[in-house]
Design a protein around this motif. Structure first.
Motif, PDB file in Angstrom:
ATOM      1  N   LEU A  27       0.866  -1.180   0.000  1.00 35.96           N
ATOM      2  CA  LEU A  27       0.000   0.000   0.000  1.00 35.96           C
ATOM      3  C   LEU A  27       0.902   1.229   0.000  1.00 35.96           C
ATOM      4  N   ALA A  41      -2.457  -4.361   2.286  1.00 34.54           N
ATOM      5  CA  ALA A  41      -3.743  -3.759   2.634  1.00 34.54           C
ATOM      6  C   ALA A  41      -4.827  -4.689   2.126  1.00 34.54           C
ATOM      7  N   LYS A  54     -11.507  -2.433   6.513  1.00 32.77           N
ATOM      8  CA  LYS A  54     -10.281  -2.176   5.755  1.00 32.77           C
ATOM      9  C   LYS A  54      -9.103  -2.151   6.713  1.00 32.77           C
ATOM     10  N   ALA A  56      -4.571  -2.329   7.061  1.00 35.31           N
ATOM     11  CA  ALA A  56      -3.223  -2.305   6.508  1.00 35.31           C
ATOM     12  C   ALA A  56      -2.380  -3.108   7.480  1.00 35.31           C
ATOM     13  N   LEU A  85      -1.706   7.006   7.620  1.00 31.65           N
ATOM     14  CA  LEU A  85      -3.033   6.464   7.309  1.00 31.65           C
ATOM     15  C   LEU A  85      -4.144   7.376   7.816  1.00 31.65           C
ATOM     16  N   GLN A  89      -6.018   7.749   4.635  1.00 35.81           N
ATOM     17  CA  GLN A  89      -7.019   6.678   4.568  1.00 35.81           C
ATOM     18  C   GLN A  89      -7.503   6.361   5.989  1.00 35.81           C
ATOM     19  N   ARG A  92      -8.949   2.973   7.336  1.00 35.94           N
ATOM     20  CA  ARG A  92      -8.127   1.767   7.382  1.00 35.94           C
ATOM     21  C   ARG A  92      -7.445   1.630   8.748  1.00 35.94           C
ATOM     22  N   LEU A  94      -4.496  -0.070  11.078  1.00 38.46           N
ATOM     23  CA  LEU A  94      -3.156  -0.624  10.916  1.00 38.46           C
ATOM     24  C   LEU A  94      -2.875  -1.696  11.964  1.00 38.46           C
TER      25      LEU A  94
END
Length: 138
Positions: A27, A41, A54, A56, A85, A89, A92, A94
């Motif tokens: 990603l 991801a 979602k 990562a 992130l 994003q 998402r 982690l």
């Protein structure tokens, strides 16, 4: 872009076995002039939910000279990636992926557990030989 971790394919396979669709390998995220490459991801759809979950995942093998030194690097990388992130994003989540062996041998240390809690690290623990996820640790 850095080299793939030795457990990269193991973790990818383990995630796919759990129904995750790998959407990025790696990603790529750009924050200002900084480039970040997070190992994997993925997405997982729950029932009729359109947007699903979602994630990562940054994978670390801890095969260096010192587990503590490897942890320093992993923690700094995790915190940087999580901040990137959040900017690019935010939907998402982690995770840091580590083997069950390193989780049992090193991450079980009380002080390391305190650091994990303090920095709110999310872990995905995998079994190397079976290529399976054994624990999601929020």
């Amino acid at each position: 872009m850095s080299a793939k971790d030795i457990f990269h394919n193991t973790v990818r396979s383990a995630l796919e076995k759990e129904g995750w669709i790998i959407t990025h390998d790696p990603l790529f995220i750009k924050v200002e002039e900084l480039d970040f490459f997070i190992d994997l991801a993925g997405e997982k759809f729950i029932g009729a939910e359109k947007d699903g979950l979602k994630i990562a995942v940054e994978i670390k093998s801890f095969i260096g000279a010192s587990d503590l030194t490897s942890f320093y690097g992993a923690l700094g990388q995790f915190l940087s990636y999580r901040s990137a992130l959040r900017k690019k994003q935010p939907e998402r989540v982690l995770y840091l992926a580590i083997s069950q062996d390193i989780y049992s041998d090193f991450f079980s240390n009380q002080f390391i557990q305190e650091l994990i809690a303090e920095h709110q690290l999310k872990l995905v623990i995998f079994e190397v030989m079976k290529e399976e996820i054994v624990l999601w640790k929020e």
